[in-house]
Design a protein around this motif. Structure first.
Motif, mmCIF file in Angstrom:
data_model
loop_
_atom_site.group_PDB
_atom_site.id
_atom_site.type_symbol
_atom_site.label_atom_id
_atom_site.label_comp_id
_atom_site.label_asym_id
_atom_site.label_seq_id
_atom_site.Cartn_x
_atom_site.Cartn_y
_atom_site.Cartn_z
ATOM 1 N N SER A 192 0.849 -1.183 0.000
ATOM 2 C CA SER A 192 0.000 0.000 0.000
ATOM 3 C C SER A 192 0.889 1.240 0.000
ATOM 4 O O SER A 192 1.779 1.355 -0.834
ATOM 5 N N THR A 193 0.682 2.167 0.926
ATOM 6 C CA THR A 193 1.524 3.360 0.991
ATOM 7 C C THR A 193 2.944 2.971 1.387
ATOM 8 O O THR A 193 3.190 1.909 1.956
ATOM 9 N N SER B 279 -1.332 8.975 1.005
ATOM 10 C CA SER B 279 -1.664 8.396 2.309
ATOM 11 C C SER B 279 -3.086 8.812 2.672
ATOM 12 O O SER B 279 -3.317 9.825 3.331
ATOM 13 N N LEU B 280 -4.036 8.016 2.199
ATOM 14 C CA LEU B 280 -5.453 8.337 2.340
ATOM 15 C C LEU B 280 -6.182 7.250 3.114
ATOM 16 O O LEU B 280 -5.692 6.138 3.277
ATOM 17 N N GLU B 281 -7.401 7.609 3.549
ATOM 18 C CA GLU B 281 -8.282 6.607 4.156
ATOM 19 C C GLU B 281 -8.868 5.673 3.093
ATOM 20 O O GLU B 281 -9.490 4.665 3.423
ATOM 21 N N ARG B 282 -8.640 6.007 1.824
ATOM 22 C CA ARG B 282 -9.036 5.138 0.720
ATOM 23 C C ARG B 282 -7.873 4.196 0.397
ATOM 24 O O ARG B 282 -6.755 4.647 0.137
ATOM 25 N N ALA C 224 0.995 -14.261 3.619
ATOM 26 C CA ALA C 224 1.008 -12.983 2.913
ATOM 27 C C ALA C 224 2.050 -12.072 3.565
ATOM 28 O O ALA C 224 2.205 -12.062 4.782
ATOM 29 N N ALA C 225 2.751 -11.298 2.751
ATOM 30 C CA ALA C 225 3.680 -10.278 3.241
ATOM 31 C C ALA C 225 3.054 -8.925 2.944
ATOM 32 O O ALA C 225 2.712 -8.627 1.791
ATOM 33 N N ILE C 226 2.893 -8.108 3.982
ATOM 34 C CA ILE C 226 2.181 -6.842 3.830
ATOM 35 C C ILE C 226 3.129 -5.684 4.094
ATOM 36 O O ILE C 226 4.013 -5.747 4.952
ATOM 37 N N GLY C 227 2.937 -4.611 3.321
ATOM 38 C CA GLY C 227 3.813 -3.452 3.388
ATOM 39 C C GLY C 227 3.938 -2.863 4.780
ATOM 40 O O GLY C 227 2.946 -2.728 5.505
ATOM 41 N N ASP C 228 5.155 -2.476 5.126
ATOM 42 C CA ASP C 228 5.432 -1.978 6.470
ATOM 43 C C ASP C 228 4.702 -0.681 6.796
ATOM 44 O O ASP C 228 4.500 -0.361 7.969
ATOM 45 N N HIS C 229 4.318 0.090 5.781
ATOM 46 C CA HIS C 229 3.662 1.373 6.024
ATOM 47 C C HIS C 229 2.149 1.318 5.804
ATOM 48 O O HIS C 229 1.494 2.354 5.759
ATOM 49 N N THR C 230 1.606 0.123 5.666
ATOM 50 C CA THR C 230 0.159 -0.004 5.509
ATOM 51 C C THR C 230 -0.545 0.430 6.787
ATOM 52 O O THR C 230 -0.123 0.086 7.888
ATOM 53 N N TRP C 231 -1.614 1.199 6.639
ATOM 54 C CA TRP C 231 -2.367 1.652 7.813
ATOM 55 C C TRP C 231 -2.847 0.445 8.626
ATOM 56 O O TRP C 231 -3.280 -0.575 8.070
#
Length: 352
Positions: free
Chosen positions: A12-13, A27-30, A90-97
């Motif tokens: 994500s972000t 960097s949005l709530e969307r 799953a590997a998820i981005g470190d900056h994901t909300w």
């Protein structure tokens, strides 16, 4: 991903997404999220109002816009559930909300999550020739800014005024963004990440300027010291220690040396001079598409330097209530030895 047993990468972000796709999510709530299976085709899930900002690369990923009344978590979860032969890791981005991480965990209860840096970190930490040239180009801009400031007046101006000039000069020099410009005068410089204020700079002040930005997706970062009108003998003596410490750190940054060896080389000089308790942070951080990234130059990091590692060497000495000093250059480890990317003068600059 296959070596690590990761079935799908979710970004994500943060810097990983533009590194792989060329698209930087706001960097949005969307939710924006790249869904990249270890086997199969990638899809970029993006809010429809943001879709025009995406430069489409159908050879690399499909763009899937979602509407305001859609549930993007459901969209992402659906894509993950369709991955064959089935996703368990799953590997998820470190900056994901956090809200998105928690919602995805709830939507995918049979999937284990880990940090995406395990996958993307090894790709990004070693810079290739084009990336190093991008870092060099960004460094040249801030070098020019630092050199120009040596002829500029400081006395009578506020920290904020000097801050604004640094920002304007970085942008005029070709930076796409000015990401930070620390200006700290006198006792304020004893706070390493001081926020510039309306404090007026006066004769006798030592002024710390740490600034950097982004140019063609790669960061710059430099710190130089300025003294207004006259140099206090103690400031001069402490700065001589700092200059020696930084040089020791740079010279230690050779291929095969551990990151903590570079930290120790700089720290040893400051310790021996009796200022060890006033060096309160690590010696450096990696730099690339983020201002701070691996490798970190800090005690306990036993990662050996390899050609293409790019990082700062920035020891500091901070005397609370009195003054603070820091000197920072970006260095690249090469087979021929450490290469400084910053070449602006490193002496205490005497300004009006």
């Amino acid at each position: 991903m296959r070596e690590l047993g990761v079935d799908v990468l979710l970004l994500s972000t943060g810097a990983d997404l533009p590194y792989l796709t060329g698209y930087e999510a706001m960097s949005l709530e969307r939710l924006t999220m790249l869904v990249l299976p270890a086997h199969g085709d990638a899809a970029l899930v993006v809010p429809r109002l943001e879709a025009p900002r995406v430069v489409e690369r159908p050879d690399a990923f499909e763009v899937l816009p979602w509407d305001e009344t859609d549930d993007p978590i459901e969209v992402v979860a659906g894509l993950v559930q369709r991955v064959e032969p089935g996703v368990t890791a799953a590997a998820i981005g470190d900056h994901t909300w956090a809200r998105f991480v928690l919602d995805l965990q709830a939507a995918l209860p049979d999937v284990g999550f880990r940090r995406a840096v395990d996958v993307t970190g090894p790709l990004r930490v070693v810079k290739d020739a084009a990336e190093i040239e991008a870092l060099r180009a960004a460094a040249r801009v801030v070098d020019d800014v630092a050199a120009a400031m040596r002829t500029r007046p400081f006395a009578g101006r506020t920290e904020l005024d000097v801050h604004r000039e640094l920002v304007e000069r970085m942008l005029a020099g070709g930076h796409d963004r000015a990401n930070f410009a620390i200006v700290a005068a006198g006792a304020n410089a004893a706070s390493p990440h001081h926020d510039p204020t309306d404090r007026v700079i006066v004769p006798g002040d030592v002024v710390l300027c740490d600034f950097g930005g982004t140019m063609h997706d790669y960061y710059s970062d430099i710190t130089r010291m300025f003294v207004v009108g006259r140099t206090d003998p103690e400031v001069r003596d402490v700065y001589a220690v700092l200059l020696e410490a930084q040089e020791a750190g740079v010279q230690a940054a050779r291929v095969g040396a551990r990151c903590e060896d570079v930290d120790a080389a700089a720290r040893r000089v400051i310790d021996d001079a009796g200022y060890g308790e006033y060096f309160v942070h690590r010696t450096g951080h990696g730099i690339g598409t983020e201002a701070h990234e691996d490798p970190y130059v800090v005690r306990g990091n036993t990662t050996p330097l390899v050609p293409g590692h790019a990082f700062s060497v920035e020891p500091g000495i901070y005397l609370p209530g009195r003054f603070g000093l820091r000197l920072e250059d970006i260095v690249v480890a090469t087979g021929a030895g450490p290469e400084r990317l910053n070449h602006a003068p490193r002496d205490l600059a005497l300004v009006e």
